[in-house]
Design a protein around this motif. Structure first.
Motif, mmCIF file in Angstrom:
data_model
loop_
_atom_site.group_PDB
_atom_site.id
_atom_site.type_symbol
_atom_site.label_atom_id
_atom_site.label_comp_id
_atom_site.label_asym_id
_atom_site.label_seq_id
_atom_site.Cartn_x
_atom_site.Cartn_y
_atom_site.Cartn_z
ATOM 1 N N VAL A 1 35.525 -9.507 46.893
ATOM 2 C CA VAL A 1 35.593 -9.428 45.438
ATOM 3 C C VAL A 1 34.301 -8.862 44.865
ATOM 4 O O VAL A 1 34.307 -8.218 43.815
ATOM 5 N N VAL A 2 33.169 -9.077 45.538
ATOM 6 C CA VAL A 2 31.903 -8.530 45.058
ATOM 7 C C VAL A 2 31.965 -7.002 45.042
ATOM 8 O O VAL A 2 31.573 -6.354 44.068
ATOM 9 N N ALA A 3 32.491 -6.422 46.120
ATOM 10 C CA ALA A 3 32.640 -4.964 46.172
ATOM 11 C C ALA A 3 33.629 -4.484 45.112
ATOM 12 O O ALA A 3 33.411 -3.439 44.477
ATOM 13 N N ASP A 4 34.696 -5.244 44.902
ATOM 14 C CA ASP A 4 35.684 -4.873 43.884
ATOM 15 C C ASP A 4 35.054 -4.838 42.494
ATOM 16 O O ASP A 4 35.291 -3.909 41.710
ATOM 17 N N VAL A 5 34.245 -5.846 42.191
ATOM 18 C CA VAL A 5 33.614 -5.927 40.876
ATOM 19 C C VAL A 5 32.594 -4.811 40.708
ATOM 20 O O VAL A 5 32.531 -4.163 39.653
ATOM 21 N N LYS A 6 31.781 -4.562 41.731
ATOM 22 C CA LYS A 6 30.789 -3.493 41.651
ATOM 23 C C LYS A 6 31.464 -2.143 41.430
ATOM 24 O O LYS A 6 30.984 -1.315 40.651
ATOM 25 N N THR A 7 32.583 -1.937 42.110
ATOM 26 C CA THR A 7 33.326 -0.689 41.940
ATOM 27 C C THR A 7 33.856 -0.563 40.517
ATOM 28 O O THR A 7 33.763 0.511 39.896
ATOM 29 N N ALA A 8 34.402 -1.647 39.978
ATOM 30 C CA ALA A 8 34.952 -1.613 38.619
ATOM 31 C C ALA A 8 33.864 -1.294 37.595
ATOM 32 O O ALA A 8 34.068 -0.490 36.675
ATOM 33 N N ILE A 9 32.695 -1.918 37.744
ATOM 34 C CA ILE A 9 31.586 -1.663 36.821
ATOM 35 C C ILE A 9 31.102 -0.226 36.966
ATOM 36 O O ILE A 9 30.864 0.474 35.970
ATOM 37 N N ALA A 10 30.956 0.233 38.197
ATOM 38 C CA ALA A 10 30.486 1.602 38.433
ATOM 39 C C ALA A 10 31.462 2.626 37.857
ATOM 40 O O ALA A 10 31.044 3.659 37.318
ATOM 41 N N GLN A 11 32.745 2.354 37.945
ATOM 42 C CA GLN A 11 33.735 3.286 37.404
ATOM 43 C C GLN A 11 33.651 3.342 35.881
ATOM 44 O O GLN A 11 33.799 4.419 35.277
ATOM 45 N N GLN A 12 33.421 2.194 35.250
ATOM 46 C CA GLN A 12 33.237 2.174 33.799
ATOM 47 C C GLN A 12 32.006 2.984 33.411
ATOM 48 O O GLN A 12 32.026 3.770 32.457
ATOM 49 N N GLU B 1 24.035 -18.558 36.775
ATOM 50 C CA GLU B 1 24.819 -19.730 36.396
ATOM 51 C C GLU B 1 25.919 -20.070 37.402
ATOM 52 O O GLU B 1 26.498 -21.160 37.348
ATOM 53 N N HIS B 2 26.208 -19.145 38.302
ATOM 54 C CA HIS B 2 27.245 -19.385 39.318
ATOM 55 C C HIS B 2 26.688 -19.048 40.702
ATOM 56 O O HIS B 2 27.319 -18.358 41.495
ATOM 57 N N ARG B 3 25.519 -19.558 40.965
ATOM 58 C CA ARG B 3 24.804 -19.235 42.201
ATOM 59 C C ARG B 3 25.635 -19.530 43.446
ATOM 60 O O ARG B 3 25.787 -18.681 44.332
ATOM 61 N N GLU B 4 26.168 -20.758 43.537
ATOM 62 C CA GLU B 4 26.921 -21.144 44.736
ATOM 63 C C GLU B 4 28.206 -20.327 44.864
ATOM 64 O O GLU B 4 28.593 -19.934 45.968
ATOM 65 N N LEU B 5 28.854 -20.055 43.736
ATOM 66 C CA LEU B 5 30.074 -19.251 43.775
ATOM 67 C C LEU B 5 29.760 -17.832 44.227
ATOM 68 O O LEU B 5 30.516 -17.242 45.013
ATOM 69 N N ALA C 1 37.406 -15.755 40.359
ATOM 70 C CA ALA C 1 36.018 -15.371 40.137
ATOM 71 C C ALA C 1 35.931 -13.959 39.561
ATOM 72 O O ALA C 1 35.125 -13.686 38.667
ATOM 73 N N ALA C 2 36.783 -13.061 40.064
ATOM 74 C CA ALA C 2 36.803 -11.693 39.545
ATOM 75 C C ALA C 2 37.187 -11.678 38.067
ATOM 76 O O ALA C 2 36.630 -10.899 37.272
ATOM 77 N N GLU C 3 38.123 -12.529 37.689
ATOM 78 C CA GLU C 3 38.514 -12.643 36.274
ATOM 79 C C GLU C 3 37.329 -13.109 35.426
ATOM 80 O O GLU C 3 37.097 -12.603 34.330
#
Length: 227
Positions: free
Chosen positions: A129-140, A110-114, A75-77
């Motif tokens: 993974v949600v926290a990981d993704v938020k961190t990656a976006i915030a760092q960018q 489009e990926h509500r259940e996921l 999902a992170a990918e």
């Protein structure tokens, strides 16, 4: 060649490749099962989706947590691929804000259940993974904000705080909208959040006497100095 001078065992190499392929197939089956059964999907339902007995899954994953971790990584990918085109900054500030928020809303819609599965795993599972993704976006965003803040002579130290704050605003607002839209459609939400985000960025620049034109390409840096 191995350290002993003998060639690697071709069968072992083929088995490793086959095992990795089967792991990917089970992960994809897991994604389909989540879409079908919801965020509380069971390993049994994932096995049914894959067309195998549950015990077959455990020949490729150490346990349920290992499978959950693999699904979260996939999902992170997917989320990373959704945002990757946005980091080559081009267009106007308003367009960039609008596109970034749109990508987030589109993926969640489009990926509500996921998404709900990932939120559930962030509490009970092996990986947030949600926290990981938020961190990656915030760092960018931090890199981007610090660059332009420095360019205008503003305090670059606030760039990270603004980035994390904006990511939190967009993510929490979208997550709540997903569960309770209250008559707000996707485009309305996108416009609303884009306006809020730009207001925060505009206010930050105005504190150092800069008014940036939101409808001029960033490459042109169309701005004026305030009295």
């Amino acid at each position: 060649m191995t350290s002993s001078g003998t060639p690697p065992d071709g069968r072992a190499t083929r088995w490793a490749g086959q095992r990795e392929r089967r792991r990917r197939e089970f992960v994809e089956a897991g994604m389909r099962a989540i879409a079908r059964y919801g965020p509380e999907v069971s390993t049994e339902q994932i096995a049914d989706e894959a067309g195998v007995a549950r015990t077959r899954i455990y020949k490729h994953f150490a346990d349920a947590a290992d499978l959950q971790r693999a699904i979260a990584l996939r999902a992170a990918e997917m989320i990373g691929a959704q945002f990757a085109p946005l980091w080559g900054v081009s267009g106007t500030p308003r367009e960039i804000v609008y596109a970034t928020i749109g990508a987030h809303i589109e993926w969640i819609s489009e990926h509500r259940e996921l998404y709900h599965y990932l939120m559930r795993q962030s509490v009970t599972g092996p990986r947030d993974v949600v926290a990981d993704v938020k961190t990656a976006i915030a760092q960018q965003l931090t890199v981007l904000f610090e660059y332009y803040l420095g360019l205008f002579g503003a305090d670059q130290r606030v760039g990270e705080t603004i980035a994390y704050g904006l990511v939190g605003l967009v993510e929490s607002s979208t997550a709540r909208w997903l569960d309770a839209p209250r008559g707000i459609d996707r485009e309305d939400l996108r416009q609303l959040l884009a306006r809020w985000v730009w207001s925060i960025l505009d206010d930050t620049l105005r504190t150092v006497g800069v008014a940036l034109n939101p409808d001029s390409p960033l490459s042109d840096l169309d701005y004026r100095i305030l009295d």
